[in-house]
Design an enzyme around this catalytic site. Sequence first.
Site, PDB file in Angstrom:
ATOM      1  N   LYS A 289      28.142  35.285  48.064  1.00 25.10           N
ATOM      2  CA  LYS A 289      28.510  34.202  47.158  1.00 25.10           C
ATOM      3  C   LYS A 289      28.026  32.866  47.724  1.00 25.10           C
ATOM      4  O   LYS A 289      28.136  32.618  48.918  1.00 25.10           O
ATOM      5  CB  LYS A 289      30.030  34.146  46.982  1.00 25.10           C
ATOM      6  CG  LYS A 289      30.587  35.109  45.957  1.00 25.10           C
ATOM      7  CD  LYS A 289      32.065  34.865  45.749  1.00 25.10           C
ATOM      8  CE  LYS A 289      32.622  35.761  44.655  1.00 25.10           C
ATOM      9  NZ  LYS A 289      34.069  35.542  44.427  1.00 25.10           N
ATOM     10  N   GLU A 375      45.706  43.812  35.755  1.00 26.14           N
ATOM     11  CA  GLU A 375      46.903  43.293  35.111  1.00 26.14           C
ATOM     12  C   GLU A 375      47.851  44.396  34.665  1.00 26.14           C
ATOM     13  O   GLU A 375      49.085  44.228  34.707  1.00 26.14           O
ATOM     14  CB  GLU A 375      46.514  42.425  33.902  1.00 26.14           C
ATOM     15  CG  GLU A 375      45.867  41.104  34.256  1.00 26.14           C
ATOM     16  CD  GLU A 375      44.371  41.213  34.521  1.00 26.14           C
ATOM     17  OE1 GLU A 375      43.755  40.198  34.904  1.00 26.14           O
ATOM     18  OE2 GLU A 375      43.816  42.331  34.347  1.00 26.14           O
ATOM     19  N   ARG A 403      45.799  41.906  28.704  1.00 27.10           N
ATOM     20  CA  ARG A 403      45.254  43.159  29.217  1.00 27.10           C
ATOM     21  C   ARG A 403      46.357  44.120  29.673  1.00 27.10           C
ATOM     22  O   ARG A 403      46.120  45.309  29.809  1.00 27.10           O
ATOM     23  CB  ARG A 403      44.305  42.857  30.378  1.00 27.10           C
ATOM     24  CG  ARG A 403      43.080  42.048  29.965  1.00 27.10           C
ATOM     25  CD  ARG A 403      42.378  41.406  31.147  1.00 27.10           C
ATOM     26  NE  ARG A 403      41.818  42.357  32.067  1.00 27.10           N
ATOM     27  CZ  ARG A 403      40.582  42.847  32.008  1.00 27.10           C
ATOM     28  NH1 ARG A 403      39.782  42.462  31.035  1.00 27.10           N
ATOM     29  NH2 ARG A 403      40.144  43.685  32.906  1.00 27.10           N
TER      30      ARG A 403
END
Length: 644
Positions: A289, A375, A403
């Site tokens: 990243k 979730e 979700r």
Amino acid sequence: MDAAVPRVSKTPLLDQVDTPADLRQLSEQELPQLAAELRAELIDAVSQTGGHLGAGLGVVELTVALHYLFDTPNDRLIWDVSHQSYPHKILTGRRSRIRTLRQPGGLSGFTKRTESDYDPFGAAHSSTSISAGLGMAVARELSGGTNNVVCVIGDGAMSAGMAYEAMNNAGARNERLIVILNDNDMSIAPPTGALSSYLARITSSDSYFYVRDIAKQLAKRLPKSWERRAARVEEYTRSLWQGGAWFEELGLHYVGPIDGHDLNQLLPVLKNVRDAGEGPILVHVVTQKGKGYAPAEASADKYHGVAKFNVVTGVQAKPAASAPSYTRVFADSLIAEAKKDEKIVAITAAMPDGTGLDVFGREFPDRTFDVGIAEQHAVTFAAGLATEGMKPFAAIYSTFLQRGYDQVVHDVALQSLPVRFAIDRAGFVGADGATHAGTFDLAYLGCLPNFVIMAAADEAELKHMVATAASIDDRPSAFRYPRGEGTGVAMPEVGIPLEIGKGRILREGTTIALLSFGTRLQETLKAADQLAALGLSATVADARFMKPLDTELIRQLAENHDVLVTIEEGSVGGFGSHVLHYLAENGLLDRGLKVRSKVMPDVFVDQDKPEVMYQRAGLSAQGIVETVRDALQMNKAKAVRGRA
């Protein structure tokens, strides 16, 4: 006078590329320079617009390689979550608009089907790419197509059950599908230099597939015991060298890991994979990243999503806050409650910073649980904690709680378990647009029996609602609050539990009743001032609770006013619908009361500044006043018809 010196472009190769077709005209030797130019363009663009930076920097070489080797858009390229899709947008005809990213009327911060043919699937929630890609692959087979389908999914997104379900289905169906695992954090199996590169090339080649298929056919002709031994040897060997046996067990051929920043590795492996035969293949690509920009490399979390920033220093241009954010007030309030009650625990689904639970976690590391992008699991995990007497607070954005809805219904509400849902990002969220707006939670939670649902009007009310939720131990509860700063009200020393199902009147009036639910209260008070200037007297009330409704307050407002307007930061089907249902069922509309509900519009609203979005939605003071005036005009028109 000297002749003007011609301007030398800092991106000479990128200037030649408008679409991937142009990219494919370059030689392989030119691609590293193109990647460097693309990275510089990305940094400059995001410095002006803000947005997701770190993830995009990490996939620059991968993006170049994929568009170079695959015939996009005929070959489908799906970016999971798609916050890493900015380099993809630059290479697919949208460079001229890249500095409109996340701006009003500009490019979306995510892939969007209506924006480009190169975006075959819209995404802003994670872990959807493999399911969507498999659907595309099956459709291709049914229609006799030959194109490739490529899904790029991050290692974090692999923590969601949906990704496992999709891989399991893909392995069972054996459709031709390519999954790129972009491993930029968890590092499932880091590359091991030249040997790893060599193995990746070998295991992605036609020769390897041929030999492997021969071995499998031979094993089937051997006695069962030998077949099992052969399979175990292959599994052990692949586990020893690569760590890919888990994917193989799901039916995906595993290739990797390879260095995602080395085009000399990426190009031959991806070419082999592209030209391979049938079946799903997973290519494990390791990236970093923030690659190529020192501030982002040094602090990947702070440069995942950024405000506008100075390219040289990396300093982000964040205005000084005039009041604490709602997220920080929630975190501090929860810490205060947790100091009094050791049974309070907190759960996040891979969003500790966004929900403020990073702050709580520093104070109570053993009572903070980050379950990853999962979730559904987060909700049922919280339910399990509640069965054993713990007091779980599940801090989940409104848009992400969708979700886990089945789990909210079946595992929490049906069993009346006291899970407390802290619903962040209620209402419009600005630059993230429709995909992240907290639009539907009032509607999808409001229909559940025995649920306590609150909305904070300001940061002081939020502190009281955290205390209220902590005190509820016989049923589930939820409290919602928006993104951004509070209103600057004086904060109480401690949170005090509110009386369940009771609102409050802030201003007494005679003709108009304005009933607010949530942080539109400040605009509602302004509307009352504007109505007063027009000679109209307005009562202003803060409902505080949607479930249970303060029916005594609603009856009082209905019986003593000519017009009742409800105001909320949610979709139709929420607070206003519950109020209307109560009024209708109890005959409170029979006397001619005019009722209007101010809700978020029944469309998906693109990105803009939140205040502009609320104004356009009619949820500003001006919009509330116009609604009242329209209702009163209808009253006058009716009176005229009656006299005639």
